[in-house]
Write a protein that holds these residues in place. Structure first.
Motif, short mmCIF file in Angstrom:
data_model
loop_
_atom_site.label_atom_id
_atom_site.label_comp_id
_atom_site.label_asym_id
_atom_site.label_seq_id
_atom_site.Cartn_x
_atom_site.Cartn_y
_atom_site.Cartn_z
N GLY A 138 0.80 -1.22 0.00
CA GLY A 138 0.00 0.00 0.00
C GLY A 138 0.83 1.27 0.00
N GLU A 139 2.15 1.16 0.15
CA GLU A 139 3.02 2.33 0.14
C GLU A 139 3.84 2.33 -1.14
OE1 GLU A 139 5.39 3.00 3.62
OE2 GLU A 139 3.92 2.08 4.93
N SER A 140 4.40 3.48 -1.45
CA SER A 140 5.28 3.55 -2.61
C SER A 140 6.34 4.62 -2.39
CB SER A 140 4.50 3.84 -3.89
OG SER A 140 3.92 5.12 -3.85
N LEU A 141 7.40 4.50 -3.15
CA LEU A 141 8.49 5.48 -3.13
C LEU A 141 8.20 6.56 -4.15
CD1 LEU A 141 11.44 2.93 -3.10
CD2 LEU A 141 10.56 4.23 -1.16
N GLU A 142 9.02 7.59 -4.15
CA GLU A 142 8.87 8.64 -5.15
C GLU A 142 8.88 8.01 -6.55
OE1 GLU A 142 11.51 12.39 -6.68
OE2 GLU A 142 11.51 11.95 -4.53
N PHE A 145 7.41 3.77 -7.27
CA PHE A 145 8.12 2.49 -7.13
C PHE A 145 7.81 1.84 -5.79
CE2 PHE A 145 10.77 5.03 -10.04
CZ PHE A 145 10.80 4.17 -11.12
N THR A 146 7.83 0.51 -5.79
CA THR A 146 7.56 -0.23 -4.55
C THR A 146 8.82 -0.82 -3.95
OG1 THR A 146 7.09 -2.23 -5.81
CG2 THR A 146 5.21 -0.80 -5.23
N GLY A 147 9.96 -0.59 -4.57
CA GLY A 147 11.21 -1.11 -4.05
C GLY A 147 12.40 -0.40 -4.65
N TRP A 148 13.56 -0.78 -4.19
CA TRP A 148 14.81 -0.20 -4.68
C TRP A 148 15.86 -1.29 -4.82
CZ3 TRP A 148 18.77 -1.06 -1.29
CH2 TRP A 148 18.41 -1.32 0.03
#
Length: 186
Positions: A138-142, A145-148
């Motif tokens: 349910g969260e995301s990055l700038e 994206f959901t990961g790095w």
């Protein structure tokens, strides 16, 4: 008479060269117990980070004399380098990552390159790493994206104190996007 002397000299040279042959100890050979101890610390370092266990992760370091340096993926450009020598900063950074990300995975090249210094109580340890982490559902990055993902080379300085090896310095030689693409043939 001259050829007889030449033959004797040749025989002496042959004998001298054979005497010099044989098994030779490798320079900077690492005692097996030190290699195992250093590998054990790297395993604890990786497992502590992957399981988000700050105590296990921090136990891989000596608190006194700690130093962290990252080139932030920009070789030759020191203006953005990150450097600190307070172990509390490493602890805080790990906690921030553990709070923000889940399912952290680290892949380290095996075996690491280990070079014991002449004093026998310091070692330079190099390995290649790949790391990825994901945000909670349910969260995301700038950028959505959901990961790095990050990749690069570690250079650790290990110190042996009271017969125990731990990390005192960590130099993170991170890859930039282009280096990651080249390394992975993308």
């Amino acid at each position: 008479m001259l050829s007889y002397i030449a033959k004797i000299i040749c025989v002496f040279i042959l004998i001298a060269s054979l005497i010099g042959c044989g098994d030779v100890d490798k320079l900077n050979q690492i005692p097996p117990e030190d290699r195992l101890a250093i590998n054990s610390v790297l395993k604890r370092w990786r497992e502590g980070y992957e399981t988000e266990d700050v105590e296990t992760y921090m136990s891989a370091y000596w608190t006194e004399g700690f130093r962290y340096v990252s080139d932030m993926g920009t070789d030759g450009d020191t203006t953005d380098d990150l450097e600190f020598d307070d172990i509390r900063d490493e602890r805080d950074a790990a906690i921030r990552v553990f709070t923000r990300f889940q399912d952290i995975e680290i892949e380290l090249s095996v075996p690491p390159e280990i070079e014991i210094y002449e004093d026998g109580i310091k070692a330079e340890v190099r390995n290649h790493y790949r790391i990825q982490g994901f945000v909670a559902d349910g969260e995301s990055l700038e950028g959505g994206f959901t990961g790095w993902f990050a990749e690069g080379d570690n250079m650790f300085i290990f110190e042996k104190r009271e017969n125990e090896w731990r990390i005192t310095e960590w130099h993170d030689e991170a890859f930039n996007d282009e280096e990651i693409r080249l390394a992975n043939k993308l």
